[in-house]
Design a protein around this motif. Structure first.
Motif, PDB file in Angstrom:
ATOM      1  N   VAL A 157      -0.497  -5.704  -0.926  1.00  0.00           N
ATOM      2  CA  VAL A 157      -0.104  -4.505  -1.659  1.00  0.00           C
ATOM      3  C   VAL A 157       1.285  -4.730  -2.240  1.00  0.00           C
ATOM      4  O   VAL A 157       2.207  -5.130  -1.516  1.00  0.00           O
ATOM      5  CB  VAL A 157      -0.095  -3.264  -0.739  1.00  0.00           C
ATOM      6  N   ARG A 158       1.454  -4.493  -3.522  1.00  0.00           N
ATOM      7  CA  ARG A 158       2.760  -4.594  -4.171  1.00  0.00           C
ATOM      8  C   ARG A 158       3.187  -3.184  -4.584  1.00  0.00           C
ATOM      9  O   ARG A 158       2.525  -2.525  -5.395  1.00  0.00           O
ATOM     10  CB  ARG A 158       2.709  -5.515  -5.390  1.00  0.00           C
ATOM     11  N   THR A 159       4.283  -2.731  -4.010  1.00  0.00           N
ATOM     12  CA  THR A 159       4.738  -1.359  -4.198  1.00  0.00           C
ATOM     13  C   THR A 159       5.866  -1.293  -5.217  1.00  0.00           C
ATOM     14  O   THR A 159       6.464  -2.315  -5.585  1.00  0.00           O
ATOM     15  CB  THR A 159       5.215  -0.775  -2.867  1.00  0.00           C
ATOM     16  N   VAL A 160       6.172  -0.082  -5.662  1.00  0.00           N
ATOM     17  CA  VAL A 160       7.235   0.128  -6.633  1.00  0.00           C
ATOM     18  C   VAL A 160       8.291   1.047  -6.034  1.00  0.00           C
ATOM     19  O   VAL A 160       8.061   1.716  -5.014  1.00  0.00           O
ATOM     20  CB  VAL A 160       6.687   0.722  -7.948  1.00  0.00           C
ATOM     21  N   ALA A 161       9.458   1.055  -6.662  1.00  0.00           N
ATOM     22  CA  ALA A 161      10.555   1.892  -6.178  1.00  0.00           C
ATOM     23  C   ALA A 161      10.106   3.341  -6.053  1.00  0.00           C
ATOM     24  O   ALA A 161       9.429   3.872  -6.935  1.00  0.00           O
ATOM     25  CB  ALA A 161      11.748   1.788  -7.125  1.00  0.00           C
ATOM     26  N   GLY A 162      10.470   3.961  -4.945  1.00  0.00           N
ATOM     27  CA  GLY A 162      10.089   5.335  -4.681  1.00  0.00           C
ATOM     28  C   GLY A 162       8.961   5.466  -3.690  1.00  0.00           C
ATOM     29  O   GLY A 162       8.737   6.557  -3.140  1.00  0.00           O
ATOM     30  N   GLN A 163       8.222   4.391  -3.413  1.00  0.00           N
ATOM     31  CA  GLN A 163       7.149   4.443  -2.434  1.00  0.00           C
ATOM     32  C   GLN A 163       7.683   4.139  -1.037  1.00  0.00           C
ATOM     33  O   GLN A 163       8.546   3.277  -0.860  1.00  0.00           O
ATOM     34  CB  GLN A 163       6.041   3.445  -2.782  1.00  0.00           C
ATOM     35  N   ASP A 164       7.150   4.842  -0.052  1.00  0.00           N
ATOM     36  CA  ASP A 164       7.479   4.616   1.347  1.00  0.00           C
ATOM     37  C   ASP A 164       6.324   3.845   1.980  1.00  0.00           C
ATOM     38  O   ASP A 164       5.174   4.293   1.950  1.00  0.00           O
ATOM     39  CB  ASP A 164       7.680   5.956   2.060  1.00  0.00           C
ATOM     40  N   HIS A 165       6.622   2.673   2.546  1.00  0.00           N
ATOM     41  CA  HIS A 165       5.560   1.826   3.075  1.00  0.00           C
ATOM     42  C   HIS A 165       4.802   2.463   4.223  1.00  0.00           C
ATOM     43  O   HIS A 165       3.600   2.205   4.408  1.00  0.00           O
ATOM     44  CB  HIS A 165       6.133   0.471   3.486  1.00  0.00           C
ATOM     45  N   ARG A 166       5.456   3.295   5.013  1.00  0.00           N
ATOM     46  CA  ARG A 166       4.743   3.962   6.107  1.00  0.00           C
ATOM     47  C   ARG A 166       3.686   4.917   5.546  1.00  0.00           C
ATOM     48  O   ARG A 166       2.562   4.998   6.066  1.00  0.00           O
ATOM     49  CB  ARG A 166       5.730   4.717   6.986  1.00  0.00           C
ATOM     50  N   GLU A 167       4.036   5.623   4.488  1.00  0.00           N
ATOM     51  CA  GLU A 167       3.068   6.527   3.872  1.00  0.00           C
ATOM     52  C   GLU A 167       1.939   5.761   3.199  1.00  0.00           C
ATOM     53  O   GLU A 167       0.774   6.175   3.240  1.00  0.00           O
ATOM     54  CB  GLU A 167       3.787   7.425   2.863  1.00  0.00           C
ATOM     55  N   VAL A 168       2.282   4.628   2.565  1.00  0.00           N
ATOM     56  CA  VAL A 168       1.254   3.810   1.924  1.00  0.00           C
ATOM     57  C   VAL A 168       0.265   3.298   2.964  1.00  0.00           C
ATOM     58  O   VAL A 168      -0.966   3.354   2.770  1.00  0.00           O
ATOM     59  CB  VAL A 168       1.901   2.629   1.163  1.00  0.00           C
TER      60      VAL A 168
END
Length: 372
Positions: free
Chosen positions: A250-261
């Motif tokens: 998974v590649r996330t972007v600024a503003g995302q919280d990894h725990r929520e993802v």
């Protein structure tokens, strides 16, 4: 003291640091830095896998500028190389070899620029170099450096990962997951007596394929992405499999919280599988309006010839995922001589011209920050 960036790149490429022996590469650069007046410490997170911290006038009024890169490299791959991956003979404007772009060329540029700056007298701030091991597999070296630097103030951070000397204001995060399913084994001719783990995992993977992130695309990084990279399971052909595992990138972007993802993905995958993090590295982003970032972009434009353009971000992760938050969310840019498209490929190369330009860019950044 003058360090030739081309020769140093070749020296570093000649050393096999494919997932091991980073300390051998640091043994090349440490004496150069010590001779230039840096204090140098090397710590290993496991035998032979060292991370170097070098400081020059780090105790002045302003915190030191930090320059960072990694010296580990990835495997060569199955395809044959036309150029010796550990020799780096010049070929026109190119040096071919494993790590030339990603990122021993960038490390050589850091060392060359730092040793030149060290001949001057700083009025404002000093320099800190963090040259790491094990970045490619989750930034273990950067984590060790962050521990060693706890309590030491840091100024802005430059990561010389491959950007063709363009300035990137950040990069996506990486959340790598294992997805495991369990079952009950039985003879393949009597599947009703077992509980097939492969079927469970396949159903979960199918649901993940159609997963839609609830995050809005970032203005520069774009949208987050998900890819199922591996799928393994089973004992043999004539047995009901009692275990199966997939890995998810998974590649996330600024503003995302990894725990929520992670929680959202677990709900989507369902109760038949268990998701667990393998690598958890957050995205990094510095707003383009930041004064220091703008000055760095102007320096890079003047030296490299990159024209005006919109802000950019990398799709890959860097050690900034660890170092930037450890240093107190300092302004961070990615700017290095390699080409992102050359990372991990057969016959990887770096431009000799861009290596020299990278040294000049880093020197100018350091002069401005340190007040030399």
């Amino acid at each position: 003291m003058s360090v030739d960036v081309h020769n140093l790149t070749r020296e570093l490429v000649a050393l096999d640091t494919i997932g091991h022996a980073e300390s051998d590469a640091l043994a090349v650069v440490a004496p150069l830095l010590e001779k230039a007046g840096f204090s140098v410490e090397i710590a290993e997170h496991e035998p032979g896998r060292g991370t170097l911290i070098a400081e020059w006038h780090a105790g002045l009024d302003e915190p030191p500028l930090c320059l960072s890169g990694h010296v580990d490299t990835v495997p060569l791959g199955a395809a044959p190389w036309q150029h010796d991956p550990f020799h780096a003979e010049p070929d026109g404007d190119r040096l071919h070899g494993r790590g030339t772009s990603d990122m021993k060329g960038g490390v050589a540029a850091i060392v060359a620029a730092a040793t030149r700056i060290a001949t001057l007298s700083p009025r404002r701030a000093g320099l800190r170099l963090v040259l790491t091991a094990a970045e490619e597999t989750g930034s273990a070296g950067a984590r060790l450096a962050a521990e060693r630097l706890t309590g030491r103030p840091s100024g802005p951070l430059v990561i010389t990962e491959p950007t063709g000397n363009a300035v990137f204001n950040g990069h996506k995060g990486a959340l790598w997951l294992s997805a495991r399913a369990g079952g009950v084994t039985a003879h393949g001719s009597m599947p009703h007596l077992g509980d097939n783990a492969v079927y469970k995992l396949a159903r979960a993977v199918g649901r993940l394929e159609s997963y839609a992130f609830d995050a809005r695309p970032h203005a520069v990084m774009g949208a987050p992405t998900l890819n199922v990279g591996t799928f393994q399971g089973g004992l043999n052909t004539n047995s009901v499999p009692d275990s199966a595992e997939a890995t998810v990138d998974v590649r996330t972007v600024a503003g995302q919280d990894h725990r929520e993802v992670l929680a959202s993905l677990a709900r989507r995958a369902g109760d038949e599988v268990r998701l667990a993090p393998l690598i958890d590295l957050p995205p990094v982003w510095t707003e383009p309006g930041d004064e220091w970032t703008e000055s760095v972009a102007e320096i890079a434009r003047e030296i490299s010839g990159h024209g005006e353009g919109p802000p950019r971000a990398a799709s890959y992760f860097t050690d900034a995922s660890v170092l930037t938050p450890a240093f107190g969310l300092v302004p961070t840019v990615i700017c290095g001589p390699g080409e992102a498209e050359q990372a991990h490929v057969t016959d990887e190369w770096v431009s000799l011209t861009k290596l020299a330009d990278s040294v000049a860019i880093l020197e100018r950044i350091a002069v401005d920050w340190c007040g030399t």
